[in-house]
Enzyme design. Structure first.
Site, PDB file in Angstrom:
ATOM      1  N   ASN A 125      69.265  97.628 -67.566  1.00  0.00           N
ATOM      2  CA  ASN A 125      69.386  96.595 -66.527  1.00  0.00           C
ATOM      3  C   ASN A 125      68.653  96.909 -65.220  1.00  0.00           C
ATOM      4  O   ASN A 125      68.285  95.999 -64.482  1.00  0.00           O
ATOM      5  CB  ASN A 125      70.863  96.279 -66.242  1.00  0.00           C
ATOM      6  CG  ASN A 125      71.686  97.501 -65.911  1.00  0.00           C
ATOM      7  OD1 ASN A 125      71.299  98.629 -66.170  1.00  0.00           O
ATOM      8  ND2 ASN A 125      72.852  97.269 -65.330  1.00  0.00           N
ATOM      9  N   ALA A 148      66.457 102.900 -72.504  1.00  0.00           N
ATOM     10  CA  ALA A 148      66.952 101.855 -73.401  1.00  0.00           C
ATOM     11  C   ALA A 148      65.793 101.209 -74.144  1.00  0.00           C
ATOM     12  O   ALA A 148      64.734 100.953 -73.577  1.00  0.00           O
ATOM     13  CB  ALA A 148      67.724 100.807 -72.607  1.00  0.00           C
ATOM     14  N   GLU A 183      78.385 107.384 -66.015  1.00  0.00           N
ATOM     15  CA  GLU A 183      78.514 106.166 -65.206  1.00  0.00           C
ATOM     16  C   GLU A 183      78.651 105.027 -66.191  1.00  0.00           C
ATOM     17  O   GLU A 183      77.687 104.593 -66.808  1.00  0.00           O
ATOM     18  CB  GLU A 183      77.294 106.013 -64.289  1.00  0.00           C
ATOM     19  CG  GLU A 183      77.505 105.018 -63.169  1.00  0.00           C
ATOM     20  CD  GLU A 183      77.062 103.620 -63.539  1.00  0.00           C
ATOM     21  OE1 GLU A 183      77.962 102.787 -63.864  1.00  0.00           O
ATOM     22  OE2 GLU A 183      75.866 103.344 -63.502  1.00  0.00           O
ATOM     23  N   CYS A 242      76.787  96.866 -63.576  1.00  0.00           N
ATOM     24  CA  CYS A 242      78.137  97.406 -63.696  1.00  0.00           C
ATOM     25  C   CYS A 242      78.917  97.235 -62.404  1.00  0.00           C
ATOM     26  O   CYS A 242      80.145  97.268 -62.397  1.00  0.00           O
ATOM     27  CB  CYS A 242      78.094  98.864 -64.111  1.00  0.00           C
ATOM     28  SG  CYS A 242      77.040  99.883 -63.061  1.00  0.00           S
ATOM     29  N   GLU A 246      76.153 109.996 -58.608  1.00  0.00           N
ATOM     30  CA  GLU A 246      74.696 109.967 -58.505  1.00  0.00           C
ATOM     31  C   GLU A 246      74.317 109.471 -57.124  1.00  0.00           C
ATOM     32  O   GLU A 246      74.956 108.571 -56.579  1.00  0.00           O
ATOM     33  CB  GLU A 246      74.102 109.062 -59.585  1.00  0.00           C
ATOM     34  CG  GLU A 246      74.359 109.575 -60.998  1.00  0.00           C
ATOM     35  CD  GLU A 246      73.679 108.748 -62.063  1.00  0.00           C
ATOM     36  OE1 GLU A 246      72.947 109.319 -62.884  1.00  0.00           O
ATOM     37  OE2 GLU A 246      73.882 107.516 -62.091  1.00  0.00           O
TER      38      GLU A 246
END
Length: 485
Positions: free
Chosen positions: A157, A182, A256, A290, A464
């Protein structure tokens, strides 16, 4: 479909400083989510490729750990400057493979590059401590050392920001790495790796394995005792599997994971500001984040005004190909995402929710879903308990602060949360009472390279960004020194 930017992409594996085809010569296609056409054909790495990448990282680790911090810092700074210079090319690449509008993609480039600048500055500030033992007779010395070869698994994303948020601190700390982007959006990560090659990062420090065999690749690497750390951003179910796999070698972990962010609007809030914050928190990245606002909990006294204004704002947003002028909402990343979101909306309406805007899948090619606002959403509806990952805002009401807190915390997740209020004491209470790793007060945007990003509960652990980000890639060695006399 427009062509990919010239000179910014090598769609092959990067292993030990060499761009090469997959071991078995297999490839996979990366699609444009706006029209489902093929953007590029990328090497489909195998388990053997992954092991070769780890071999390269292990071989480079000792020399890289000994590289002076200033040299590591300058490489990060040079990569930051090179990416900023190529903002337009990177933005277009992100927009093409992920779907987001060009303006938003350019914002991600700026945000992602900033992690490199931040950790360039942190690389030269790694330090331990020296102290007298409380009872005397010795000195206590602590030394920070790189944890060692890392596996960095990034999501689709935020193709550049999720890569730089992991690569930056790893390089700064003196760690080598294997990056597994990804399969839906691998092109940007490859372009980032190309930039690091251009600015002189030694061969083997950064290795990239693109693959559709994610589970196989991660499993074989995590079973290898030479791998010392795993950083993963993605779903909670996958994260749990990785945590379980890490137990064999006891690797350091940063997880995460998923989120179910509440967006709480109190009766004393500036409703106009809350609406603007809601649009930002909900519609950034088409809701595919998220940290996206997932549940809108609005005080009953302002619910009608807030819902009407939010529906008006979201309903007016232009949907289309991310590279077209004036587009504010691009496609979702794949057909499955559209199907899942449409089902959540359909079920919510069946349970009694009302659609104020949107709610219908448009005809034509591409993975589009319109900005949608639902009101009167039952507390128990699936859409109120599921991470939506799309441009849908479900609204329900509350009447007391205790009720808002109870409902906000009534989830297994604990990543991001948002509160709009003009009461200073309430601001403090909410920051203390909400069970989340991040709390935004009167803002719809939380992410910042200078701040620690991460959650609690089923949203994972580790941080992070910020001062805390580099600690995830460092081990502490304690040295006791006896002092005579």
């Amino acid at each position: 479909m427009s062509a990919l930017p010239d000179g910014i992409l090598t769609p092959r594996l990067l292993i030990g400083g060499t761009w090469r085809d997959a071991d078995e010569g297999e490839t996979f296609d990366v699609l444009d989510p706006a029209d489902e056409s093929v953007l590029a054909t990328v090497a489909d790495g195998t388990v053997d490729d992954a092991v070769a990448a780890l071999d390269a990282a292990v071989a480079a680790q000792r020399d890289w750990a000994r590289t002076p911090p200033r040299e590591r810092s300058e490489i990060l700074r040079a990569a930051y400057e090179r990416i900023v210079e190529r903002t337009d090319d990177f933005a277009r690449l992100i927009s093409l493979e992920m779907g987001k509008p060009l303006k938003e993609a350019a914002g991600e480039v700026s945000y992602g590059a900033e992690f490199l600048r931040w950790f360039a500055e942190e690389a030269v500030r790694i330090h331990g401590r020296w102290m007298d033992a409380p009872a005397g007779g010795s000195r206590l010395l602590t030394v920070k050392k790189p944890v060692g070869p890392c596996l960095l698994i990034t999501p689709w994303n935020f193709p550049i920001a999720m890569a730089t948020r992991k690569i930056g601190p790893a390089i700064a700390a003196g760690c080598t790495m294997v990056v597994k982007p990804a399969a839906l959006t691998p092109l940007t990560t490859l372009a980032v790796a190309q930039v690091f090659e251009e600015v002189g990062l030694p061969a083997g420090v950064l290795n990239v394995v693109t693959s559709t065999r994610s589970g196989e690749v991660s499993s074989v690497l995590m079973a290898d005792e030479r791998l010392r750390k795993v950083s993963f951003t993605g779903s909670t179910p996958v994260g749990k599997k990785l945590v379980e796999q890490s137990s064999e070698q006891l690797q350091r972990l940063s997880m995460e994971l998923g989120g179910n962010a509440p967006f709480i609007v109190f009766e004393d809030a500036d409703v106009d500001a809350a609406v603007e914050g809601a649009v930002l928190a909900k519609m950034r990245n088409m809701g595919e984040a998220c940290t996206a606002a997932n549940r809108f909990l609005v005080h009953a006294s302002v619910a009608e005004a807030f819902s009407t204004a939010l529906a008006e704002r979201m309903g007016a947003m232009r949907v289309g190909r991310g590279q077209d002028d004036g587009v504010e909402v691009g496609p979702l990343v794949q057909a499955k995402a559209v199907e899942e979101i449409d089902q959540l909306v359909t079920d919510a309406v069946h349970d009694g929710a009302r659609v104020l805007t949107g709610g219908t899948v448009p005809d034509g090619p591409g993975y589009f879903y319109p900005p949608t606002v639902l009101t009167d959403v039952p507390h128990e509806a699936a859409i109120a308990t599921t991470e939506i990952f799309g441009p849908v805002a479900p609204i329900s009401t509350f009447t007391t602060e205790d009720e808002a807190v109870e409902r906000a915390n009534a989830t297994e997740y604990g990543l991001a949360s948002y509160v709009f209020t003009r009461d200073v004491e309430r601001t403090i209470r909410m920051a203390e009472r909400l069970d989340y790793g991040m709390v935004g007060i009167n803002t719809g945007l939380l992410s910042n390279p200078a701040a620690p990003f991460g959650g609690v509960k089923q949203s994972g652990f580790g941080r992070e960004g910020g001062f805390e980000g580099i600690e995830e890639y460092l081990e502490t060695t304690y040295v006791g020194i006896a002092m005579g006399g």
